[in-house]
Design a protein around this motif. Structure first.
Motif, mmCIF file in Angstrom:
data_model
loop_
_atom_site.group_PDB
_atom_site.id
_atom_site.type_symbol
_atom_site.label_atom_id
_atom_site.label_comp_id
_atom_site.label_asym_id
_atom_site.label_seq_id
_atom_site.Cartn_x
_atom_site.Cartn_y
_atom_site.Cartn_z
ATOM 1 N N TYR A 97 42.380 39.794 39.957
ATOM 2 C CA TYR A 97 42.604 41.209 40.352
ATOM 3 C C TYR A 97 42.212 42.269 39.316
ATOM 4 C CZ TYR A 97 46.968 41.759 38.068
ATOM 5 O OH TYR A 97 48.011 42.014 37.374
ATOM 6 N N ARG A 175 45.532 50.814 37.726
ATOM 7 C CA ARG A 175 44.781 49.576 38.121
ATOM 8 C C ARG A 175 44.757 48.698 36.763
ATOM 9 N NH1 ARG A 175 43.440 47.709 42.119
ATOM 10 N NH2 ARG A 175 41.005 47.768 41.861
ATOM 11 N N GLY A 201 37.252 46.204 42.648
ATOM 12 C CA GLY A 201 38.237 45.200 42.643
ATOM 13 C C GLY A 201 37.736 43.816 43.361
ATOM 14 N N ASN A 205 41.451 38.972 46.492
ATOM 15 C CA ASN A 205 43.046 38.878 46.281
ATOM 16 C C ASN A 205 43.341 39.824 47.507
ATOM 17 O OD1 ASN A 205 45.111 40.556 45.274
ATOM 18 N ND2 ASN A 205 45.032 39.179 43.716
ATOM 19 N N GLU A 208 44.791 43.202 46.507
ATOM 20 C CA GLU A 208 43.833 44.206 46.307
ATOM 21 C C GLU A 208 43.113 44.366 47.475
ATOM 22 O OE1 GLU A 208 42.788 44.951 42.191
ATOM 23 O OE2 GLU A 208 41.275 43.481 42.588
ATOM 24 N N TYR A 211 44.280 47.257 49.706
ATOM 25 C CA TYR A 211 44.323 48.592 48.953
ATOM 26 C C TYR A 211 43.008 48.877 48.927
ATOM 27 C CZ TYR A 211 43.906 52.058 45.143
ATOM 28 O OH TYR A 211 43.837 53.077 44.384
#
Length: 344
Positions: A97, A175, A201, A205, A208, A211
């Protein structure tokens, strides 16, 4: 051959949303890279649009497929000051990540080389890719050889921007900072201005990916990138810098005028003649074969603050096609034919 001068107040940024159309990019955890990249780019653009001295140019604003060479051509023709490409990363493992930014250069690690292969591989989806990217193998990014000597200034600026973006991600958004890396990426090599490719990113993952796919995540990332672009503009495009560059350009005009006249008078035939343009830079380089991979008969002209480097000079386009093949065979994959007229 004339080039329009650029206004000091017009800071041009090309925002490049990676992938698009038939090229989905990474698809993991229910998200598509092409969609996230486009959403973030459009958000960056909306922020920058509030600044009158910034002009935003998009490589795409919808879900369409755009060839790498089209992206580079658009930036070069616009004489942009900056090229920012937005992507998402992916891995075979769900563990990695964090964000990283790439600038043009040689690979440092095998892991990051895989990223270069992935981002370059879109070439295989383009028509006539063997002809358009002759001599370049996306699976062997080290075959990407451009005018590295002429890219030193752009590289320094690219690293400056990439570092600002990464630090903003880390300090403002908490981050994981996977740093700035140099990679042989075709689209960054072909653009003539500072540029960075941002891997927001890892979609592989799950946390992630959620997000990156959220409005909150896309808004935060877009603001960080926009802020970094504005900081870059303020430190590299001020009136003081512009005036200094203008003075330096004025000093070079008379000297390079004589060089340009010498180039024209060296042609034995009147009328139209042809040369192969192999590079453009703000840096002046001696036109000796050792600086141009052994190519002889390299000439240089100075226009609007840029030095343009040409190989050969012939009276027919068919002859120049042979010179173009020679230049590309030496590794100048972005070379193209330019025409001149003695009577202009």
């Amino acid at each position: 051959m004339s080039v329009q001068s650029q206004s000091k107040s017009d800071f041009k940024v090309v925002l490049d949303a990676g992938h698009g159309g038939k090229d989905f990019g990474a698809i993991k955890n229910g998200y598509k890279e092409k969609d996230i990249a486009l959403d973030v780019v459009l958000k960056i653009g909306r922020i920058l649009d509030d600044y009158n001295d910034v002009k935003v140019i998009y490589s795409r604003k919808t879900d369409v497929f755009v060839e790498l060479r089209e992206r580079a051509d658009k930036a070069n023709k616009a004489k942009a000051d900056l090229f920012v490409s937005v992507h998402c990363n992916s891995s075979t493992s769900a563990k990695p990540y964090g964000s990283l930014s790439l600038v043009m250069g040689l690979s440092r690690t095998s892991t990051n080389l895989e990223i270069a292969k992935t981002e370059n591989s879109v070439i295989f989806q383009e028509k006539n890719y063997k002809e358009n990217y002759k001599g370049f193998d996306p699976n062997k990014p080290e075959t990407l050889i451009g005018l590295k000597l002429l890219q030193e200034e752009s590289l320094i600026k690219s690293i400056e921007l990439a570092s600002t973006i990464q630090n903003s991600f880390e300090k403002k958004l908490n981050r994981k900072n996977k740093k700035v890396h140099q990679q042989p990426l075709w689209v960054l090599d072909a653009t003539l201005m500072p540029g960075v490719l941002i891997e927001l990113g890892f979609l592989s993952n799950p946390n992630e990916a959620r997000y990156l796919g959220s409005e909150k995540g896309k808004n935060e990332l877009a603001k960080s990138i926009a802020d970094a672009i504005l900081k870059f503009k303020n430190s590299n495009h001020s009136s003081v810098k512009f005036n200094a560059e203008k003075e330096e350009n004025d000093k070079n005009i008379e000297q390079d005028k004589h060089e340009k006249e010498a180039v024209v008078s060296s042609n034995t035939k009147n009328g139209t003649y042809y040369k192969v343009q192999i590079g453009t830079s703000k840096k002046k380089v001696d036109t000796v074969p050792s600086n141009f991979k052994g190519l002889k008969n390299v000439t240089r002209i100075h226009e609007n603050g840029f030095y343009k480097y040409f190989y050969g000079s012939v009276s027919s386009k068919s002859e120049c096609e042979k010179l173009l093949s020679e230049a590309k065979g030496k590794g100048y994959s972005s070379a193209f034919i330019s025409s001149f007229d003695d009577n202009e």
